[in-house]
Scaffold this motif. Structure first.
Motif, PDB file in Angstrom:
ATOM      1  N   UNK A 197      34.318  55.883 -30.344  1.00 60.53           N
ATOM      2  CA  UNK A 197      34.028  55.573 -28.776  1.00 60.53           C
ATOM      3  C   UNK A 197      32.533  55.814 -28.304  1.00 60.53           C
ATOM      4  N   UNK A 198      32.507  55.017 -27.133  1.00 61.34           N
ATOM      5  CA  UNK A 198      31.010  55.080 -26.823  1.00 61.34           C
ATOM      6  C   UNK A 198      31.100  55.285 -25.336  1.00 61.34           C
ATOM      7  N   UNK A 199      29.850  56.255 -25.001  1.00 62.30           N
ATOM      8  CA  UNK A 199      29.556  56.573 -23.577  1.00 62.30           C
ATOM      9  C   UNK A 199      28.323  56.284 -23.308  1.00 62.30           C
ATOM     10  N   UNK A 200      27.807  55.428 -22.056  1.00 59.26           N
ATOM     11  CA  UNK A 200      26.665  55.117 -21.554  1.00 59.26           C
ATOM     12  C   UNK A 200      26.423  55.918 -20.316  1.00 59.26           C
ATOM     13  N   UNK A 201      25.296  56.172 -20.343  1.00 62.43           N
ATOM     14  CA  UNK A 201      24.248  56.857 -19.018  1.00 62.43           C
ATOM     15  C   UNK A 201      24.443  55.738 -17.762  1.00 62.43           C
ATOM     16  N   UNK A 202      24.677  56.253 -16.810  1.00 63.60           N
ATOM     17  CA  UNK A 202      24.745  55.319 -15.550  1.00 63.60           C
ATOM     18  C   UNK A 202      23.282  54.884 -15.037  1.00 63.60           C
ATOM     19  N   UNK A 203      23.433  53.816 -14.407  1.00 62.32           N
ATOM     20  CA  UNK A 203      21.901  53.367 -13.994  1.00 62.32           C
ATOM     21  C   UNK A 203      21.274  54.437 -12.858  1.00 62.32           C
ATOM     22  N   UNK A 204      22.012  55.005 -12.111  1.00 57.49           N
ATOM     23  CA  UNK A 204      21.346  56.005 -11.011  1.00 57.49           C
ATOM     24  C   UNK A 204      20.629  57.111 -11.775  1.00 57.49           C
ATOM     25  N   UNK A 205      20.946  57.552 -13.068  1.00 56.43           N
ATOM     26  CA  UNK A 205      20.147  58.664 -13.487  1.00 56.43           C
ATOM     27  C   UNK A 205      19.387  58.153 -14.752  1.00 56.43           C
ATOM     28  N   UNK A 233      25.369  48.191 -23.219  1.00 63.04           N
ATOM     29  CA  UNK A 233      26.381  48.867 -23.650  1.00 63.04           C
ATOM     30  C   UNK A 233      27.560  48.631 -22.820  1.00 63.04           C
ATOM     31  N   UNK A 234      27.280  48.858 -21.427  1.00 62.74           N
ATOM     32  CA  UNK A 234      28.335  49.091 -20.276  1.00 62.74           C
ATOM     33  C   UNK A 234      28.637  47.628 -20.143  1.00 62.74           C
ATOM     34  N   UNK A 265      30.990  55.490 -18.425  1.00 60.64           N
ATOM     35  CA  UNK A 265      29.625  55.263 -17.951  1.00 60.64           C
ATOM     36  C   UNK A 265      29.424  56.409 -16.695  1.00 60.64           C
ATOM     37  N   UNK A 266      28.721  57.329 -17.305  1.00 62.58           N
ATOM     38  CA  UNK A 266      28.362  58.530 -16.617  1.00 62.58           C
ATOM     39  C   UNK A 266      27.118  58.934 -16.289  1.00 62.58           C
ATOM     40  N   UNK A 267      26.809  59.762 -15.155  1.00 64.21           N
ATOM     41  CA  UNK A 267      25.542  60.194 -14.699  1.00 64.21           C
ATOM     42  C   UNK A 267      25.280  61.424 -15.810  1.00 64.21           C
ATOM     43  N   UNK A 268      23.960  61.461 -16.101  1.00 65.24           N
ATOM     44  CA  UNK A 268      23.569  62.428 -17.217  1.00 65.24           C
ATOM     45  C   UNK A 268      24.145  63.747 -16.951  1.00 65.24           C
TER      46      UNK A 268
END
Length: 387
Positions: free
Chosen positions: A341-349, A359-360, A368-371
Motif C-alpha cells: 500500500x501507498x499513502x501520499x501527502x496532500x497538496x495543501x500541506x 504518486x497520487x 492522499x492525506x494532510x500531514x
C-alpha cells in the motif's frame, strides 16, 4: 559597492515574467557566479546582488524578488538572523539557504527550515572548487525554478483535495502552493496483508514533515522497522537522524552497510549513497551503494521502495511525502503491484506537491492525506485497519 539592484525589470512579479532572484553572499566570486547562472536562464532574472543580510533586509521591498538565495555566514547580519526579518517584510518570499557542508552549517540550515526557509543547497567549500560546481549549479537552478514557480501558479487558486486544518507540531506555514492539477486522483483499495515494515520517501519540506510524523507513530516504530530516504547531502543526513531520534524517542541513525534491520529503529539513507534492503537469513539487512543517481538523486527513494519487495513482499506500507520531482512513484507502483500500500501527502500541506502528486496521479495511493492525518492513519493500519 556592496549592493547591486536590477532596475530594468518590473518590480511586481507576474505569472508569465521571469522568476526574480536576489543573491545574498559576502563572497563577490560566488555572487557573480550565481548571478551569471541565473541570467543565462530564460525564465529567471537577477533582481539584486547583496553582500550582507542587512543589505538584503533594507532592500527587499524595493527589489521585490520572488526568491532569495541566502548565505549563512556573512558580516553585519548573517543569514539565520536575516531570515525572519526578510519573511516579516514579504511573507510569501521563497528563501533558499546556501551553506558549505559543515556540521555547524547543517545545524543552522535545519534551524532555518524551522524558521520558514523553503529549502537549502550545499555550496562548494572553497572558491577553488567553483569551476567543478556542476552539482551546485544544477541543484540551485532546479530549486529556484520549482520553488519560484509556485508564486506564479498560486495566482490561480485551487481547492485542496479535502478540507484540512493546519498540521500540528514543528511544521511551518508553507508559502503558496501550486494550483492543483485538473486531472482527477483515483484511489485504490489498500493491500489485504498487514504491513510489516514502513517505508518513507521525502525531499523538499521533508525534514519538518518527518519530524512531525515520527513523533506520532511511536507504537508503529516499536513493532516494525522504519526506513527513510530523504533527499539530502552528507552531514545533513547525520544531523537529521539525530533530530529524528529526539522527535520519536526511538533509536534513529544513518543506515550502515550490512547491518541487520530490526523493529524499534529508524534507518535513514546516508547522504550520497542509495540505501536498499536485502534478505539476510530469515531477516533483512541494509545494503548501501555508490551507484549512479536515480531520478537525479542520491540517495533516491525508488531503490529503497523496490528493494523492500524482495524482503517483505505484500507486507509494505510506503509513504510519499512533500518533495520535488517524481521519485518514489515507480517504486510505489511496484509495491502496489506486489500487494502493498501507498499513502501520499496532500497538496495543501506539502511544501512542493511533486513527489506525492506524481504518486497520487499515478493511481497507486490508497489515500492522499494532510500531514496531520497520516500519522494516525499509519497507526491504525499497523493495528489491523484496512480502510
Amino acid at each position: 559597492m556592496s549592493t547591486v539592484a536590477a532596475t530594468s525589470r518590473t518590480s511586481a512579479p507576474t505569472q508569465s515574467g521571469p522568476i526574480r532572484v536576489m543573491v545574498v553572499d559576502d563572497s563577490v566570486v560566488i555572487r557573480g557566479l550565481i548571478a551569471r547562472w541565473i541570467e543565462a536562464e530564460p525564465d529567471m532574472a537577477v533582481a539584486a546582488s547583496m553582500r550582507t543580510g542587512r543589505d538584503a533586509v533594507n532592500n527587499i521591498e524595493r527589489c521585490d524578488p520572488d526568491v532569495v538565495v541566502l548565505d549563512i555566514e556573512m558580516p553585519d547580519l548573517d543569514g539565520i538572523s536575516a531570515l525572519p526579518l526578510l519573511l516579516a517584510k514579504k511573507r510569501d518570499l521563497v528563501i533558499i539557504m546556501a551553506s558549505t557542508l559543515t556540521r555547524r552549517n547543517a545545524e543552522i540550515s535545519f534551524k532555518a527550515l524551522s524558521l520558514g526557509a523553503s529549502d537549502y543547497v550545499p555550496k562548494p567549500e572553497s572558491t577553488r572548487e567553483l569551476n567543478a560546481a556542476d552539482t551546485f549549479k544544477r541543484d540551485l537552478l532546479f530549486k529556484i525554478r520549482n520553488l519560484g514557480a509556485r508564486l506564479r501558479r498560486s495566482v490561480v487558486a485551487a481547492p485542496p483535495l479535502a478540507p484540512v486544518a493546519p498540521p500540528p507540531g514543528p511544521v511551518r506555514a508553507a508559502p503558496p502552493r501550486p494550483a492543483a492539477s485538473d486531472a482527477p486522483v483515483a484511489l485504490r483499495p489498500f493491500g489485504m496483508i498487514a504491513p510489516r515494515a514502513l517505508l518513507i520517501g521525502s525531499s523538499t519540506g521533508g525534514p519538518q514533515a518527518l519530524l512531525t510524523l515520527v513523533a506520532e507513530i511511536g507504537p508503529v516504530i516499536d513493532r516494525v522497522p522504519v526506513l527513510i530516504t530523504q533527499h539530502m547531502p552528507p552531514t545533513f543526513t547525520t544531523i537529521l537522524a539525530e533530530h529524528l531520534a529526539r522527535a520519536s524517542g526511538r533509536p534513529a541513525h544513518e543506515g550502515v552497510d550490512g547491518e541487520i534491520v530490526e523493529p524499534g529503529r529508524i534507518y535513514l539513507a546516508p547522504g550520497g549513497l542509495h540505501m536498499r534492503v536485502v534478505r539476510k537469513g530469515a531477516g533483512a539487512a541494509i545494503a548501501l551503494d555508490d551507484g549512479p543517481q536515480v531520478n537525479f538523486c542520491k540517495p533516491a527513494v525508488d531503490p529503497l521502495f523496490s528493494s523492500a519487495i524482495d524482503v517483505w513482499q505484500a507486507g509494505l506500507l510506503a509513504l510519499v511525502l512533500t518533495g520535488m520531482g517524481a521519485d518514489g512513484m515507480r517504486g510505489g507502483k511496484a509495491i502496489v503491484e506486489a500487494g502493498g500500500s501507498v499513502i501520499a501527502q496532500d497538496e495543501a500541506t506539502s511544501v512542493v506537491w511533486g513527489m506525492p502528486g506524481a504518486a497520487a496521479h499515478a493511481g497507486i495511493c490508497g489515500a492522499v492525506l494532510p500531514l496531520n492525518q497520516i500519522g494516525p492513519k499509519v497507526v491504525r493500519m499497523f493495528s489491523g485497519a484496512r480502510a
